[in-house]
Write a protein that holds these residues in place. Structure first.
Motif, short mmCIF file in Angstrom:
data_model
loop_
_atom_site.label_atom_id
_atom_site.label_comp_id
_atom_site.label_asym_id
_atom_site.label_seq_id
_atom_site.Cartn_x
_atom_site.Cartn_y
_atom_site.Cartn_z
N GLN A 198 30.74 30.21 39.59
CA GLN A 198 31.31 29.83 38.30
C GLN A 198 30.83 30.76 37.19
O GLN A 198 31.61 31.16 36.32
N ARG A 199 29.55 31.10 37.21
CA ARG A 199 29.01 31.98 36.18
C ARG A 199 29.62 33.38 36.28
O ARG A 199 29.96 34.00 35.26
N THR A 200 29.81 33.86 37.49
CA THR A 200 30.40 35.20 37.67
C THR A 200 31.85 35.22 37.26
O THR A 200 32.33 36.19 36.64
N LEU A 201 32.61 34.18 37.59
CA LEU A 201 34.01 34.12 37.17
C LEU A 201 34.12 34.16 35.65
O LEU A 201 35.02 34.81 35.09
N LEU A 202 33.23 33.47 34.97
CA LEU A 202 33.27 33.44 33.51
C LEU A 202 33.01 34.82 32.92
O LEU A 202 33.65 35.22 31.94
N HIS A 203 32.08 35.56 33.51
CA HIS A 203 31.68 36.84 32.96
C HIS A 203 32.59 37.99 33.38
O HIS A 203 32.52 39.07 32.78
N THR A 204 33.42 37.78 34.40
CA THR A 204 34.27 38.88 34.89
C THR A 204 35.75 38.57 34.71
O THR A 204 36.59 39.15 35.41
N GLU A 205 36.08 37.67 33.79
CA GLU A 205 37.48 37.29 33.60
C GLU A 205 38.34 38.48 33.20
O GLU A 205 39.45 38.67 33.73
N HIS B 129 37.85 41.67 33.80
CA HIS B 129 37.98 42.59 34.93
C HIS B 129 38.97 42.05 35.96
O HIS B 129 39.77 42.82 36.52
N ARG B 130 38.95 40.74 36.20
CA ARG B 130 39.89 40.16 37.16
C ARG B 130 41.32 40.29 36.66
O ARG B 130 42.23 40.58 37.44
N GLN B 131 41.53 40.07 35.37
CA GLN B 131 42.87 40.22 34.81
C GLN B 131 43.35 41.66 34.92
O GLN B 131 44.53 41.92 35.16
N ALA C 119 46.62 42.84 37.00
CA ALA C 119 47.68 43.59 36.32
C ALA C 119 48.00 44.91 37.02
O ALA C 119 49.11 45.44 36.87
N ASN C 120 47.05 45.40 37.81
CA ASN C 120 47.26 46.67 38.52
C ASN C 120 47.64 46.46 39.98
O ASN C 120 47.48 47.37 40.80
N GLY C 121 48.12 45.27 40.31
CA GLY C 121 48.67 45.03 41.64
C GLY C 121 47.73 44.43 42.65
O GLY C 121 48.11 44.25 43.81
N ALA C 122 46.51 44.09 42.26
CA ALA C 122 45.58 43.48 43.20
C ALA C 122 45.99 42.04 43.47
O ALA C 122 46.57 41.36 42.61
N SER C 123 45.70 41.57 44.69
CA SER C 123 45.98 40.18 45.02
C SER C 123 44.91 39.28 44.41
O SER C 123 43.87 39.75 43.93
N LEU C 124 45.17 37.97 44.45
CA LEU C 124 44.20 37.03 43.90
C LEU C 124 42.88 37.12 44.65
O LEU C 124 41.80 37.09 44.04
N LEU C 125 42.94 37.24 45.98
CA LEU C 125 41.72 37.32 46.77
C LEU C 125 40.94 38.59 46.44
O LEU C 125 39.71 38.56 46.33
N GLU C 126 41.66 39.71 46.28
CA GLU C 126 40.98 40.96 45.94
C GLU C 126 40.29 40.87 44.57
O GLU C 126 39.20 41.42 44.37
#
Length: 239
Positions: free
Chosen positions: A143-150, A152-154, A158-165
């Motif tokens: 949870q902490r990592t998801l919050l801090h890397t939001e 980067h994930r977006q 946006a550049n074609g990566a899948s949700l898992l990637e």
């Protein structure tokens, strides 16, 4: 070890030194001393309750009694994990419960195939405690990592990566957080030489070879179950 073999004089001496240590600590830091006394009280009460439950389990000496002990200890571990993961424990109930169930079945089932029934209570208890710590650390880190890397994930999405990637960096950090404490434990010479379960088995009259074998089997089973429990927790949390 029977209670008759415990020296009353030795017990009194330990209590005297305990009172002396508490008194000295109270003179230095009264605020922290109140917390120490509260924790000691909870520890004593918990030890008495656990001792009574274990005594009843061994007294019954039946698989249904050992099963009730396993279910009760599993529920206690799940409750502790949810308490550590507050707030928002409601949405974590399913991931915690399923991951703890999967890990407990793997660790407890594998160990019980190797060990006699009399070893079920201490071995299962130690395994579930390790699993609870692992699952709690995994979900907290995730949870902490998801919050801090939001951001980067977006960017990855946006550049074609899948949700898992896009989630894999957070998944790797969470799983790493679940196994690193166990690796530190195994890398510590003093902990490896005299862990609590090993010392307890020697006090209970087990041979040194049996104590060593049980400790190694427990460490291996808990490590495997922790990884599986972490994967289940992350999968259920994502869903």
């Amino acid at each position: 070890m029977q209670m008759a073999e415990i020296s009353i004089g030795g017990v009194v001496l330990v209590l005297v030194f305990l009172v002396l240590a508490v008194s000295l600590f109270a003179l230095i830091d009264k605020r922290t001393m109140r917390r120490v006394l509260r924790v000691l009280g909870v520890y004593v009460a918990g030890s008495l309750v656990l001792g009574g439950v274990c005594w009843l389990t061994y007294r019954a000496d039946a698989w249904w009694a050992f099963g009730l002990f396993a279910v009760g200890f599993w529920l206690l571990a799940v409750g502790w994990c949810l308490y550590e993961l507050r707030p928002g424990w409601q949405r974590l109930l399913v991931p915690v419960a399923l991951s703890m169930l999967a890990g407990s079945v793997v660790a407890g089932g594998c160990l019980m195939l190797c060990l006699p029934r009399v070893a079920f209570v201490p071995v299962f208890g130690v395994a579930v405690v390790h699993l609870a710590l692992s699952v709690s650390q995994t979900l907290q880190t995730y949870q902490r990592t998801l919050l801090h890397t939001e951001a980067h994930r977006q960017y990855l999405l946006a550049n074609g990566a899948s949700l898992l990637e896009s989630l894999m960096p957070s998944v790797r950090r969470a799983l790493r957080a679940s196994v690193l404490p166990q690796l530190r434990t195994m890398a510590s010479p003093l902990v490896v030489m005299m862990p609590m379960l090993f010392a307890g088995m020697l006090l209970g009259g087990a041979s040194v070879a049996a104590a060593v074998a049980t400790s190694l089997l427990l460490m291996a089973a808990v490590f495997a179950a922790s990884v599986l429990a972490g994967v289940v927790a992350l999968y259920c949390f994502k869903r």
